[in-house]
Design a protein around this motif. Structure first.
Motif, PDB file in Angstrom:
ATOM      1  N   VAL A   1       0.839  -1.203   0.000  1.00 33.15           N
ATOM      2  CA  VAL A   1       0.000   0.000   0.000  1.00 33.15           C
ATOM      3  C   VAL A   1       0.869   1.247   0.000  1.00 33.15           C
ATOM      4  N   LYS A   2       1.868   1.273   0.862  1.00 32.47           N
ATOM      5  CA  LYS A   2       2.709   2.473   0.958  1.00 32.47           C
ATOM      6  C   LYS A   2       3.616   2.632  -0.259  1.00 32.47           C
ATOM      7  N   THR A   3       3.983   1.536  -0.883  1.00 32.29           N
ATOM      8  CA  THR A   3       4.782   1.640  -2.098  1.00 32.29           C
ATOM      9  C   THR A   3       3.967   2.248  -3.234  1.00 32.29           C
ATOM     10  N   LEU A   4       2.718   1.824  -3.347  1.00 32.76           N
ATOM     11  CA  LEU A   4       1.861   2.316  -4.428  1.00 32.76           C
ATOM     12  C   LEU A   4       1.300   3.707  -4.159  1.00 32.76           C
ATOM     13  N   ASP A   5       1.071   4.038  -2.881  1.00 39.20           N
ATOM     14  CA  ASP A   5       0.437   5.331  -2.565  1.00 39.20           C
ATOM     15  C   ASP A   5       0.950   5.835  -1.222  1.00 39.20           C
ATOM     16  N   PHE A   6       2.215   6.221  -1.189  1.00 40.73           N
ATOM     17  CA  PHE A   6       2.846   6.594   0.082  1.00 40.73           C
ATOM     18  C   PHE A   6       2.160   7.782   0.737  1.00 40.73           C
ATOM     19  N   TRP A   7       1.750   8.781  -0.046  1.00 40.39           N
ATOM     20  CA  TRP A   7       1.178   9.993   0.531  1.00 40.39           C
ATOM     21  C   TRP A   7      -0.321   9.904   0.741  1.00 40.39           C
ATOM     22  N   GLY A   8      -1.000   9.064  -0.020  1.00 41.57           N
ATOM     23  CA  GLY A   8      -2.455   9.084   0.035  1.00 41.57           C
ATOM     24  C   GLY A   8      -3.118   7.886   0.682  1.00 41.57           C
ATOM     25  N   GLY A   9      -2.346   6.978   1.287  1.00 40.26           N
ATOM     26  CA  GLY A   9      -2.939   5.811   1.923  1.00 40.26           C
ATOM     27  C   GLY A   9      -3.791   6.183   3.131  1.00 40.26           C
ATOM     28  N   VAL A  10      -4.812   5.362   3.393  1.00 38.68           N
ATOM     29  CA  VAL A  10      -5.748   5.630   4.483  1.00 38.68           C
ATOM     30  C   VAL A  10      -5.829   4.415   5.403  1.00 38.68           C
ATOM     31  N   ASN A  11      -5.831   4.678   6.684  1.00 37.54           N
ATOM     32  CA  ASN A  11      -6.050   3.659   7.701  1.00 37.54           C
ATOM     33  C   ASN A  11      -7.512   3.744   8.115  1.00 37.54           C
ATOM     34  N   THR A  12      -8.262   2.664   7.919  1.00 36.37           N
ATOM     35  CA  THR A  12      -9.660   2.659   8.351  1.00 36.37           C
ATOM     36  C   THR A  12      -9.895   1.501   9.312  1.00 36.37           C
ATOM     37  N   THR A  13     -10.726   1.742  10.301  1.00 37.15           N
ATOM     38  CA  THR A  13     -11.003   0.736  11.316  1.00 37.15           C
ATOM     39  C   THR A  13     -12.339   0.080  11.027  1.00 37.15           C
ATOM     40  N   LEU A  14     -12.305  -1.229  10.773  1.00 36.14           N
ATOM     41  CA  LEU A  14     -13.510  -2.002  10.520  1.00 36.14           C
ATOM     42  C   LEU A  14     -13.998  -2.632  11.826  1.00 36.14           C
ATOM     43  N   GLY A  15     -15.280  -2.923  11.878  1.00 37.84           N
ATOM     44  CA  GLY A  15     -15.827  -3.643  13.023  1.00 37.84           C
ATOM     45  C   GLY A  15     -16.436  -2.781  14.103  1.00 37.84           C
ATOM     46  N   LEU A  16     -16.279  -1.456  14.008  1.00 29.80           N
ATOM     47  CA  LEU A  16     -16.886  -0.561  14.984  1.00 29.80           C
ATOM     48  C   LEU A  16     -18.297  -0.187  14.539  1.00 29.80           C
ATOM     49  N   PRO A  17     -19.149   0.259  15.466  1.00 28.08           N
ATOM     50  CA  PRO A  17     -20.483   0.718  15.067  1.00 28.08           C
ATOM     51  C   PRO A  17     -20.455   2.081  14.372  1.00 28.08           C
ATOM     52  N   ILE A  18     -19.295   2.706  14.315  1.00 31.13           N
ATOM     53  CA  ILE A  18     -19.143   3.984  13.638  1.00 31.13           C
ATOM     54  C   ILE A  18     -18.118   3.837  12.517  1.00 31.13           C
ATOM     55  N   ILE A  19     -18.108   4.801  11.604  1.00 37.32           N
ATOM     56  CA  ILE A  19     -17.070   4.869  10.580  1.00 37.32           C
ATOM     57  C   ILE A  19     -15.895   5.635  11.157  1.00 37.32           C
ATOM     58  N   ARG A  20     -14.696   5.079  10.992  1.00 36.79           N
ATOM     59  CA  ARG A  20     -13.481   5.761  11.443  1.00 36.79           C
ATOM     60  C   ARG A  20     -12.381   5.570  10.406  1.00 36.79           C
TER      61      ARG A  20
END
Length: 337
Positions: free
Chosen positions: A278-297
């Motif tokens: 992920v970081k090789t292909l998109d070092f500046w624009g990668g996003v960390n998202t947390t799955l499994g919570l009742p909210i979007i993060r």
């Protein structure tokens, strides 16, 4: 006191570490996003004095859309933020950092915001002030559990460069990885990823792939047995239950297979195995998202960047991507309901 909930809630952005890159990238993200035809309104819970842009103090998230085009909406902290110097970590800001995270999370749980986008924090700063959670994500999960009364084991997914990668293990020493690869853990990550792809990414029939742990996915046990004994039997059970998921595939080819359109997400066994592509292909624009919570993060895929904060050179690319992704996920979740 907040008034009625907005029909289309904005996103809540946390302050992050005020001595880090958060204030700079938030102001720069706002300046970019407010100019786009497809608006992505957000407000930030912070001290208005942190931002080198036009700001508007609000008392209710519902006011965000009114001011967003002309000023960064800021919901003030309840207490005074100590003066901090960009680039210099200061534990005196810990209480304010945590307040921003907790209020943003509760706003999302209560429907006042469509999701939470978290600016980077320093765990060392929080630990020095008595913080007792392993990290940022665990703190959000604990708040969600406190409000809902239900445990929500989180799964970390990185998105960028055309890839979506969920992680089975995160900050675990490589020597300890095998003991964490249990059928229950693998099944939990697979189910959480599968549901998120349907609910938050709008993919009706997700296609998942497990990576192998060992080179060439173990080569039938000749270079390691985790694939033969743990990963593949679990994959068979998941397929029998209706999930579209592969046996362990060689980690040096599976990401190229996803880019070719064969899979919608890859489940990687280790932190670096998943983050390197992920970081090789998109070092500046990668996003960390947390799955499994009742909210979007979502969150930028980088840390506090104290040096860049000190020099005033912090780039907002990853935060912009995180805000856009959170907005897309919120829309998909509404459609899924």
């Amino acid at each position: 006191m907040m008034a009625i909930k907005p029909d289309t809630p904005p996103l809540a952005v946390t302050m992050g570490d005020p001595a880090g890159c958060g204030p700079q990238i938030t102001a720069r993200a706002w300046n970019t996003l407010r100019r786009e035809s497809r608006r992505t309104p957000f407000y930030v819970i912070a001290d208005p004095a942190l931002f080198a842009c036009e700001t508007q103090v609000i008392q209710d998230p519902a006011e965000t859309g009114t001011y967003f085009d002309d000023a960064l909406p800021v919901l003030p902290l309840s207490g005074r933020l100590p003066v901090v110097q960009p680039g210099t970590a200061d534990s005196a800001a810990a209480a304010s950092i945590l307040e921003s995270i907790e209020r943003a999370t509760r706003h999302a749980l209560e429907g006042y915001s469509a999701g939470v986008v978290t600016n980077p924090i320093s765990k060392a700063v929080l630990y020095s002030a008595g913080f007792r959670h392993p990290g940022h994500t665990e703190y959000l999960a604990a708040i969600c559990e406190d409000v809902t009364g239900e445990p929500n084991p989180p799964v970390m997914m990185l998105a960028g460069g055309g890839l979506r990668v969920s992680l089975v293990t995160i900050h675990v020493p490589l020597m300890s990885i095998p003991q964490h690869l249990t059928p229950d853990t693998l099944a939990s990550v697979a189910h959480t990823t599968n549901l998120a792809l349907k609910r938050d990414f709008g993919i009706s029939q997700p296609r998942l792939a497990f990576t192998g742990l060992n080179p060439h996915a173990g080569e039938s046990g000749s270079i390691g047995t985790e694939e033969r004994d743990i990963i593949n039997p679990l994959a068979t059970q998941l397929r029998e239950a209706g999930m579209d998921i592969s046996d362990a595939r060689s980690a040096d080819t599976v990401f190229a297979e996803m880019l070719d359109g064969r899979f919608d997400a890859v489940i990687a066994m280790t932190h670096d195995q998943g983050l390197i592509p992920v970081k090789t292909l998109d070092f500046w624009g990668g996003v960390n998202t947390t799955l499994g919570l009742p909210i979007i993060r979502t969150s930028p895929d980088h840390g506090t960047a104290y040096d860049a904060a000190r020099e005033g050179t912090a780039r907002p690319d990853s935060l912009i991507s995180a805000i856009r992704l959170a907005s897309e996920m919120a829309g998909n979740r509404l459609s899924h309901v």
